[in-house]
Design an enzyme around this catalytic site. Structure first.
Site, PDB file in Angstrom:
ATOM      1  CG  ASP A  98      28.821  87.854 -40.513  1.00 29.47           C
ATOM      2  OD1 ASP A  98      28.708  86.734 -41.053  1.00 29.47           O
ATOM      3  OD2 ASP A  98      28.391  88.105 -39.379  1.00 29.47           O
ATOM      4  CG  ASP A 115      20.118  83.515 -39.712  1.00 32.74           C
ATOM      5  OD1 ASP A 115      21.174  82.954 -39.329  1.00 32.74           O
ATOM      6  OD2 ASP A 115      20.067  84.278 -40.696  1.00 32.74           O
TER       7      ASP A 115
END
Length: 252
Positions: A11, A130
């Site tokens: 990330d 997500d």
């Protein structure tokens, strides 16, 4: 039998690798280029690179960083963040990415999945989902880096994007993310049974057994982790040997 894949996830925020817990409390985890090189040497099967603030900041993923990472590794590499058009994907593939991951842009414009699949092939298109469970809504899809609940039920959305041409699903449980309490085996298993494309389990890896459970219980095709690998709590070679000893098809 197809081998299962182990995928470290980087990330990226402001050019650095970061990691949080349940999408919050972000902390620095190192230089992405150095981490990418290290993982390639460790025997990771693939890498995923997500520019986690690109969508919310309404900008494109940093192609220069993608180019720098790709120059140093020889394993497949997926890039996501801020992708909303064919032209964005062309830039990233030209920079060295093997696949792209789209999330919020697919929710805003589902036909983008079909457009990208037709243009580049389904094998190039990963849809990241997500998802978060609440007692009120069950498992729902969230957009904009997990900040906005959508009306999409997770399994239904996975089916929809697969029908549109997605070649892979990257499923992250927000409830489990960063907790090291294990993957969300229930929803991962539901999605894996509902679609005909590979499913990557993401969110919650904390032990070697958690990876075995993702493969044996939830029937995921790959398992992704970040902090567990970034902070050297578990090495990829050690994990792969463990899984092989458990009888799981894995590339050593």
């Amino acid at each position: 039998m197809l081998t299962k894949r182990i995928i470290p996830c980087l990330d990226i925020k402001n050019g650095r690798t970061v990691k949080g817990v349940q999408f919050e409390n972000i902390r620095d985890a190192g230089d992405p280029v150095e981490l990418a090189k290290w993982y390639a040497g460790q025997g990771a099967d693939e890498l995923v690179f997500l520019d986690i603030t690109a969508t919310n900041e309404e900008r494109k993923t940093f192609a220069a960083l993608v180019r720098d990472i790709a120059r140093h590794i020889d394993i497949p590499f997926t890039v996501g963040g801020g992708i909303s058009a064919v032209a964005d994907v062309e830039v990233l593939l030209h920079a060295g990415a093997d696949k792209v991951s789209i999330n919020s842009s697919a929710i805003r414009n589902p036909q983008l999945v079909e457009e990208l699949a037709k243009h580049f092939g389904s094998q190039c298109v990963t849809v990241a989902i997500d998802t978060k469970y609440t007692d009120a809504s069950g498992w729902k899809v969230y957009a904009r880096a997990g900040t906005v609940e959508t009306e999409h039920a997770t399994v239904d959305w996975a089916r929809s994007v697969t029908d549109l041409g997605a070649g892979e699903i990257l499923l992250t449980s927000m409830n489990n993310d960063g907790t090291k309490a294990g993957f969300a085996l229930d929803i991962t298993g539901e999605v894996a049974r509902a679609v005909s494309v590979p499913v990557i389990a993401s969110g919650g890896a904390g032990t070697k057994q958690h990876f075995a459970d993702a493969f044996n219980v939830a029937h995921a095709d790959a398992a992704l982790a970040a902090s567990l690998f970034h902070f050297r709590e578990l090495g990829v070679p050690e994990l792969k040997q463990y899984l092989k000893d458990k009888g799981i098809a894995i590339r050593i």
